[in-house]
Design a protein around this motif. Structure first.
Motif, mmCIF file in Angstrom:
data_model
loop_
_atom_site.group_PDB
_atom_site.id
_atom_site.type_symbol
_atom_site.label_atom_id
_atom_site.label_comp_id
_atom_site.label_asym_id
_atom_site.label_seq_id
_atom_site.Cartn_x
_atom_site.Cartn_y
_atom_site.Cartn_z
ATOM 1 N N GLU A 136 6.398 -3.501 36.582
ATOM 2 C CA GLU A 136 6.741 -2.530 37.642
ATOM 3 C C GLU A 136 7.909 -1.859 37.431
ATOM 4 O O GLU A 136 8.971 -1.641 38.140
ATOM 5 C CB GLU A 136 6.703 -3.079 39.179
ATOM 6 C CG GLU A 136 5.146 -3.548 39.420
ATOM 7 C CD GLU A 136 5.066 -4.093 40.544
ATOM 8 O OE1 GLU A 136 5.665 -3.821 41.569
ATOM 9 O OE2 GLU A 136 3.791 -4.665 40.933
ATOM 10 N N LYS A 137 8.275 -1.591 35.983
ATOM 11 C CA LYS A 137 9.596 -1.087 35.734
ATOM 12 C C LYS A 137 9.524 0.119 34.777
ATOM 13 O O LYS A 137 10.285 0.596 34.045
ATOM 14 C CB LYS A 137 10.342 -2.031 34.954
ATOM 15 C CG LYS A 137 10.851 -3.177 36.020
ATOM 16 C CD LYS A 137 11.836 -4.241 35.037
ATOM 17 C CE LYS A 137 12.460 -5.067 36.049
ATOM 18 N NZ LYS A 137 12.519 -6.518 35.457
ATOM 19 N N LEU A 138 8.562 0.921 35.335
ATOM 20 C CA LEU A 138 8.164 2.143 34.706
ATOM 21 C C LEU A 138 9.294 3.140 34.762
ATOM 22 O O LEU A 138 9.318 3.920 33.758
ATOM 23 C CB LEU A 138 6.667 2.861 34.964
ATOM 24 C CG LEU A 138 6.410 3.879 34.060
ATOM 25 C CD1 LEU A 138 6.101 3.556 32.389
ATOM 26 C CD2 LEU A 138 4.711 4.182 34.601
ATOM 27 N N ALA A 139 9.844 3.085 35.914
ATOM 28 C CA ALA A 139 11.012 4.275 36.205
ATOM 29 C C ALA A 139 12.060 4.118 35.179
ATOM 30 O O ALA A 139 13.052 5.108 35.050
ATOM 31 C CB ALA A 139 11.441 4.025 37.717
ATOM 32 N N ASP A 140 12.241 2.743 34.422
ATOM 33 C CA ASP A 140 13.324 2.649 33.592
ATOM 34 C C ASP A 140 13.229 3.091 32.012
ATOM 35 O O ASP A 140 14.274 2.942 31.307
ATOM 36 C CB ASP A 140 13.650 1.001 33.701
ATOM 37 C CG ASP A 140 13.970 0.266 34.920
ATOM 38 O OD1 ASP A 140 14.175 1.147 35.745
ATOM 39 O OD2 ASP A 140 13.963 -0.622 35.117
ATOM 40 N N ILE A 141 11.978 3.371 31.656
ATOM 41 C CA ILE A 141 11.879 4.028 30.467
ATOM 42 C C ILE A 141 11.327 5.467 30.364
ATOM 43 O O ILE A 141 10.737 5.695 31.105
ATOM 44 C CB ILE A 141 11.040 2.913 29.633
ATOM 45 C CG1 ILE A 141 9.429 3.017 29.962
ATOM 46 C CG2 ILE A 141 11.353 1.584 29.392
ATOM 47 C CD1 ILE A 141 8.652 2.217 29.123
ATOM 48 N N ASP A 142 12.091 5.834 29.330
ATOM 49 C CA ASP A 142 11.644 7.338 28.840
ATOM 50 C C ASP A 142 10.301 7.089 27.912
ATOM 51 O O ASP A 142 10.338 6.471 26.953
ATOM 52 C CB ASP A 142 12.692 7.957 28.270
ATOM 53 C CG ASP A 142 13.628 8.648 29.153
ATOM 54 O OD1 ASP A 142 13.313 9.107 30.087
ATOM 55 O OD2 ASP A 142 15.020 8.785 28.534
ATOM 56 N N VAL A 143 9.160 8.086 28.599
ATOM 57 C CA VAL A 143 8.041 7.959 27.623
ATOM 58 C C VAL A 143 7.984 9.473 26.945
ATOM 59 O O VAL A 143 8.179 10.423 27.502
ATOM 60 C CB VAL A 143 6.801 7.889 28.474
ATOM 61 C CG1 VAL A 143 5.507 8.083 27.839
ATOM 62 C CG2 VAL A 143 6.763 6.508 29.308
ATOM 63 N N GLU A 144 8.301 9.282 25.444
ATOM 64 C CA GLU A 144 8.535 10.472 24.874
ATOM 65 C C GLU A 144 7.119 10.797 23.734
ATOM 66 O O GLU A 144 6.556 9.871 23.583
ATOM 67 C CB GLU A 144 9.676 10.423 23.687
ATOM 68 C CG GLU A 144 10.984 10.193 24.470
ATOM 69 C CD GLU A 144 12.192 10.296 23.815
ATOM 70 O OE1 GLU A 144 13.017 11.097 23.987
ATOM 71 O OE2 GLU A 144 12.307 9.200 23.046
ATOM 72 N N TRP A 145 7.171 12.057 23.453
ATOM 73 C CA TRP A 145 5.926 12.609 22.780
ATOM 74 C C TRP A 145 6.464 13.564 21.725
ATOM 75 O O TRP A 145 7.401 14.185 21.570
ATOM 76 C CB TRP A 145 5.115 13.524 23.729
ATOM 77 C CG TRP A 145 4.583 12.547 25.040
ATOM 78 C CD1 TRP A 145 5.486 12.434 26.091
ATOM 79 C CD2 TRP A 145 3.702 11.642 25.065
ATOM 80 N NE1 TRP A 145 4.795 11.560 26.986
ATOM 81 C CE2 TRP A 145 3.637 10.978 26.426
ATOM 82 C CE3 TRP A 145 2.317 11.459 24.049
ATOM 83 C CZ2 TRP A 145 2.504 10.078 26.742
ATOM 84 C CZ3 TRP A 145 1.538 10.476 24.542
ATOM 85 C CH2 TRP A 145 1.629 9.852 25.807
ATOM 86 N N TYR A 146 5.578 13.272 20.686
ATOM 87 C CA TYR A 146 5.557 14.335 19.550
ATOM 88 C C TYR A 146 5.119 15.702 19.948
ATOM 89 O O TYR A 146 4.180 15.936 20.599
ATOM 90 C CB TYR A 146 5.013 14.006 18.374
ATOM 91 C CG TYR A 146 5.520 12.622 17.923
ATOM 92 C CD1 TYR A 146 6.694 12.591 17.087
ATOM 93 C CD2 TYR A 146 4.910 11.553 17.809
ATOM 94 C CE1 TYR A 146 7.075 11.234 16.496
ATOM 95 C CE2 TYR A 146 5.125 10.124 17.214
ATOM 96 C CZ TYR A 146 6.503 10.194 16.526
ATOM 97 O OH TYR A 146 7.047 9.167 16.297
ATOM 98 N N ASP A 147 5.961 16.629 19.558
ATOM 99 C CA ASP A 147 5.588 18.176 19.840
ATOM 100 C C ASP A 147 4.285 18.404 18.790
ATOM 101 O O ASP A 147 3.626 17.636 18.105
ATOM 102 C CB ASP A 147 6.419 19.221 19.489
ATOM 103 C CG ASP A 147 7.758 19.117 20.325
ATOM 104 O OD1 ASP A 147 7.326 18.664 21.660
ATOM 105 O OD2 ASP A 147 8.756 19.569 19.953
ATOM 106 N N GLY A 148 3.692 19.662 18.727
ATOM 107 C CA GLY A 148 2.742 20.070 17.782
ATOM 108 C C GLY A 148 1.319 19.654 18.826
ATOM 109 O O GLY A 148 1.514 19.774 19.979
#
Ligand code: AMP
Ligand code: GLY
Length: 421
Positions: free
Chosen positions: A315-327
């Motif tokens: 329950e610590k999802l608020a603490d991480i950045d979920v990043e994505w590749y463009d394209g």
């Protein structure tokens, strides 16, 4: 970390390939897996619904993380059973997986919490249901079995007679067994469909990049509904403005509603949306990654999936950045001729290597088996040939180029993935 994947399709193969990228992952098992997955994980011969033996295996092997991918074991409480033995598992508890397993539950939830969806009525009596469609007199009308029905429990009736026939086959002839004890009859909506998968730890929700499925068997959206014949990401209809509206009016309210109901949803929640003239509405929820949506969304994930799974569980999802590749990404499903009805199995697949011979492509196995070093077909959907590109055209070009190198007798695939409305 030792990780156990539960499931056997293209979605599970895509999850496994992503988990393998994590430096934390030292050992991967998959139960029951398939021929292609056998190249990436150790196959464990336990059925996806065999909760008792799955828990025993996870305990005996001191597995650090179990990832339950399919709907049935989630609805049957596999995550609960793992937790009861102190095993960490990714996926919702059974009381939250009901958001997919019961359409009556999900429709009532949306009504109670003002989440935009099609207008509907629930029936447990076929006579009353038939009277209702007759008096309303509106077509097309949508008839849905309450429970899980292998994705086949939705009938769009074009006439009142068809609607009554659907009610009869679901409720009286029990076409889907007990899944049809109750039905939902709902308003027919129009507009482009969008799939949005989201990570949630029950408190915050982090939507993934959007995608678009192609459910019908043949080009131009003709033929029977299937599990999905191909996907693209992003979905061209999902603008930033619509995304912001969905986040505010649908995603956050759903997560809050489930928490208030005492059913906090932890895992991947799939929002099946329709962008109607009156705004985005929920068509359905799934309690899991979509298949073949996972195949186009996961290759775009930059952040370590193991870290995300742990953050969800803790329950610590608020603490991480979920990043994505463009394209963009595109996945073309190669299916057995005849799917979704009857088809042959055991046909040799040729021209197959890991990336379909094309740089930037990857072949996810959905229904294959490995015998004497050869891959044979072993299901309706056989392969999910996927590619990433700087844009959709490039991704499609690469995916179809890889498809052209692979063959098996009677192979069927759509030629218009990413080109339909
Ligand atoms: P589901 O099994 O709930 O995903 O439904 C299967 C498909 O039926 C959806 O992807 C839609 O294309 C279609 N569908 C379901 N509900 C409706 C509705 N209320 N109006 C129009 N189409 C619908
Ligand atoms: N592709 C639709 C689903 O996974 O339900």
């Amino acid at each position: 970390m030792k990780i156990l994947m539960v499931g056997s399709g293209g979605r599970e193969h895509a999850l496994i390939k992503k988990l393998k990228e994590s430096p934390k992952c030292t050992k991967l098992y998959c139960a029951p897996g398939n021929g292609g997955i056998a190249k990436d994980a150790e196959i464990v011969n336990i059925g996806a619904m065999d909760i008792e033996n799955m828990v025993k295996f996870a305990k005996d092997e001191a597995v650090d993380l179990v990832f339950v991918a399919p709907d049935d074991p989630l609805a049957a409480g596999m995550v609960d059973a793992m937790q009861a033995e102190g095993i960490r598992a990714f996926g919702p508890n059974a009381n939250a997986a009901v958001i997919e397993a019961s359409k009556v539950f999900s429709k009532n939830l949306m009504k109670k919490y003002n989440i935009p969806t099609a207008r509907y009525e629930v029936f447990d009596d076929p006579k009353k249901a038939m009277e209702y469609v007759e008096t309303e007199g509106k077509v097309p009308v949508v008839v849905k079995a309450d429970g899980l029905a292998l994705g086949k429990g939705v009938i769009i009736a074009q006439t009142i007679a068809d609607a009554k026939a659907a009610i009869k086959s679901i409720m009286e002839d029990k076409q889907f067994g007990d899944s049809g004890n109750n039905i939902v009859i709902e308003e027919f909506l129009t507009g482009p469909e969008v799939s949005v998968l989201a990570f949630t730890d029950g408190k915050v929700v982090k939507p993934m990049v959007s995608s678009k499925d192609h459910k019908r068997a043949y080009d131009n959206d003709e033929g029977l509904n299937t599990g999905g014949m191909g996907t693209i990401s992003p979905n061209p209809y999902y603008t930033d403005e619509i995304a912001a509206k969905c986040y505010k009016d649908i995603f956050v309210p759903t997560i809050k509603a489930m928490a208030i109901e005492g059913r906090p949803f932890k895992g991947c929640l799939y929002f099946g949306l329709m962008i109607t003239p009156a705004g985005p509405k929920v068509i359905e929820y799934n309690a899991r990654f979509g298949d073949p949506e996972a195949q186009v969304v996961l290759p775009r994930l930059k952040t370590d999936l193991v870290d995300i799974c742990e953050a969800v569980i803790d329950e610590k999802l608020a603490d991480i950045d979920v990043e994505w590749y463009d394209g963009a990404t595109a996945c073309v499903v190669m299916a057995s001729g005849g799917y979704p009805l009857s088809y042959k199995k055991g046909i040799e697949i040729t021209g197959l290597d890991e990336n379909g011979g094309v740089d930037g492509a990857v072949v996810y196995h959905a229904g294959t088996k490995l015998e004497d070093g050869k891959f044979l077909t072993n299901g309706g959907r056989v392969l999910g040939v996927t590619a990433r590109g700087n844009n959709l055209d490039e991704a499609l070009e690469k995916a179809y180029s890889a498809v052209s190198k692979i063959s098996f007798e009677n192979a069927h695939y759509r030629k218009d993935i990413g080109r339909t409305k």
